[in-house]
Write an enzyme that holds these catalytic residues in place. Structure first.
Site, PDB file in Angstrom:
ATOM      1  CE  LYS A   1      -3.977  -2.269   2.018  1.00  0.00           C
ATOM      2  NZ  LYS A   1      -3.348  -3.502   2.540  1.00  0.00           N
TER       3      LYS A   1
HETATM    4  O1  LIG Z   1      -9.438  -3.056   1.683  1.00  0.00           O
HETATM    5  C1  LIG Z   1      -8.530  -3.804   2.076  1.00  0.00           C
HETATM    6  C2  LIG Z   1      -7.256  -3.764   1.566  1.00  0.00           C
HETATM    7  C3  LIG Z   1      -6.337  -4.666   2.006  1.00  0.00           C
HETATM    8  N1  LIG Z   1      -6.636  -5.583   2.947  1.00  0.00           N
HETATM    9  C4  LIG Z   1      -5.585  -6.548   3.350  1.00  0.00           C
HETATM   10  O2  LIG Z   1      -6.019  -7.866   3.028  1.00  0.00           O
HETATM   11  C5  LIG Z   1      -5.687  -8.760   4.076  1.00  0.00           C
HETATM   12  C6  LIG Z   1      -6.959  -9.305   4.698  1.00  0.00           C
HETATM   13  O3  LIG Z   1      -6.676 -10.221   5.718  1.00  0.00           O
HETATM   14  P1  LIG Z   1      -7.818 -11.194   6.344  1.00  0.00           P
HETATM   15  O4  LIG Z   1      -7.091 -11.906   7.418  1.00  0.00           O
HETATM   16  O5  LIG Z   1      -8.280 -12.105   5.240  1.00  0.00           O
HETATM   17  O6  LIG Z   1      -8.892 -10.319   6.846  1.00  0.00           O
HETATM   18  C7  LIG Z   1      -4.816  -7.977   5.038  1.00  0.00           C
HETATM   19  O7  LIG Z   1      -3.473  -8.118   4.608  1.00  0.00           O
HETATM   20  C8  LIG Z   1      -5.259  -6.552   4.832  1.00  0.00           C
HETATM   21  O8  LIG Z   1      -4.248  -5.615   5.103  1.00  0.00           O
HETATM   22  C9  LIG Z   1      -7.891  -5.619   3.459  1.00  0.00           C
HETATM   23  O9  LIG Z   1      -8.240  -6.458   4.314  1.00  0.00           O
HETATM   24  N2  LIG Z   1      -8.825  -4.731   2.999  1.00  0.00           N
END
Ligand SMILES: O=c1ccn([C@@H]2O[C@H](COP(=O)(O)O)[C@@H](O)[C@H]2O)c(=O)[nH]1
Length: 315
Positions: free
Chosen positions: A112
């Site tokens: 990001k």
């Molecule tokens: O809008 C967003 C952007 C990035 N993320 C990222 O995805 C994963 C989600 O992890 P989970 O454990 O499946 O919830 C994490 O790395 C976030 O930084 C997001 O969730 N939403």
């Protein structure tokens, strides 16, 4: 984006496993088992806890990667978890990306990044490497569009130069995302819709054989209606869809983010896959590190297959 789409077609699976290890997500016996080796290897004893945890992340990640290679097309290592540990964590990040690439996986660096143009140009080396040396081994990077076009152009240029991709935040999955993204603009549209139009434009001259550009969008699974509308609004933009599983998103929620051919998106799950071992009744704190990793392997593979089958069922 063509390589990612080809990999999705080869596995018949539009999902990506997030490699977001934390101390709580790695079995404690795996961390403890590295204590002696780390104690003997560090110059400054104060470094030992971070080095030990970083080494445990690497063992854990290799187990997950081996478990899901061939089932999923891609992994998404979240750099925050590694940077938190300093140099040892960053080393393990690059080693993880390298290992995933060696197993044939598309590697999507969730970093990001976003800054003024001159600094964005430095961040964009994550795609190109420097002077012929590429320490990162990633296929794509996530980018924050808040600084506007001059913060994004270096990534678009770097992606073209290296034949790689970027994914720009458009409608994020988190609870506070509406504070800014849903604000009304004077023309009646929302802020995230304006970002969506910019993203579609940033990719307009890099549309690949599958009809999608190398500039993708991040669209949260927690916003099914907006995701569906974005699919129509952004016909040449491939979606990275986080928020599935641990954040509540389901296969039905993400259906509308795919195109009529069942392409156009890849859905991420991190904790839902890598933390599956914690929900398995067979985990026992007294088991050996090897047995714990064997459980991680089995439960991650099963969770990845379940997610794949749930997505296939709605596409
Ligand atoms: O809008 C967003 C952007 C990035 N993320 C990222 O995805 C994963 C989600 O992890 P989970 O454990 O499946 O919830 C994490 O790395 C976030 O930084 C997001 O969730 N939403």
């Amino acid at each position: 984006m063509d390589r990612l789409i080809d990999a999705i077609e080869a596995t018949q699976n539009p999902s990506v496993v997030g490699l977001d290890p934390t101390e709580a997500l790695v079995p404690p016996q795996v961390v403890a088992g590295l204590a002696e080796e780390v104690r003997d290897s560090v110059e400054d004893p104060a470094e030992a806890p971070a080095v030990q945890l970083a080494s445990a992340f690497y063992e854990f990640n290799r187990t997950i990667i081996d478990a899901v290679a061939g089932i999923v097309p891609a992994v998404k290592p979240q750099i925050a978890m590694y940077e938190a540990l300093g140099p040892a964590g960053v080393d393990v990040y690059t080693m993880t990306c390298d290992y995933a690439a060696s197993r044939g996986l598309y590697v999507l660096a969730d970093a990001k990044r976003g800054d003024i143009g001159s600094t964005a140009a430095a961040y964009a080396h994550m795609l190109t490497g420097v002077d012929g040396f590429d320490p990162w081994k990633v296929d794509a990077v996530t980018v924050n569009p808040y600084l506007g076009t001059d913060g994004i152009t270096p990534f678009v240029d770097a992606a073209k130069e290296s034949d790689k991709d970027l994914f720009v935040l458009v409608r994020t999955s988190n609870p506070s995302s509406s504070e800014l993204q849903m604000l009304d603009l004077a023309d009646g549209s929302k802020v995230y819709e304006r970002v969506a139009d910019l993203v579609e434009g940033w990719g307009a001259d890099s549309i690949g054989a599958h009809g999608y550009s190398r500039v993708g969008a991040v669209v949260g699974a927690t916003h099914p209606e907006e995701g569906k509308a974005l699919r129509t609004r952004m016909p040449h933009t491939f979606f990275l869809v986080p928020g599935y599983g641990a954040q509540g998103g389901t296969a039905a929620d993400v259906r509308g983010m795919f195109d009529a051919d069942g392409s156009g998106a890849i859905v991420n799950s991190s904790r839902g896959i890598i933390g599956a071992w914690r929900k398995d009744g067979r985990y026992d704190p007294s088991m050996s590190a090897d047995d714990a990793l064997a459980l991680v392997d089995e439960t991650a593979r099963d969770a990845a297959i379940r997610m794949r089958d749930d997505l296939r069922a709605v596409l």
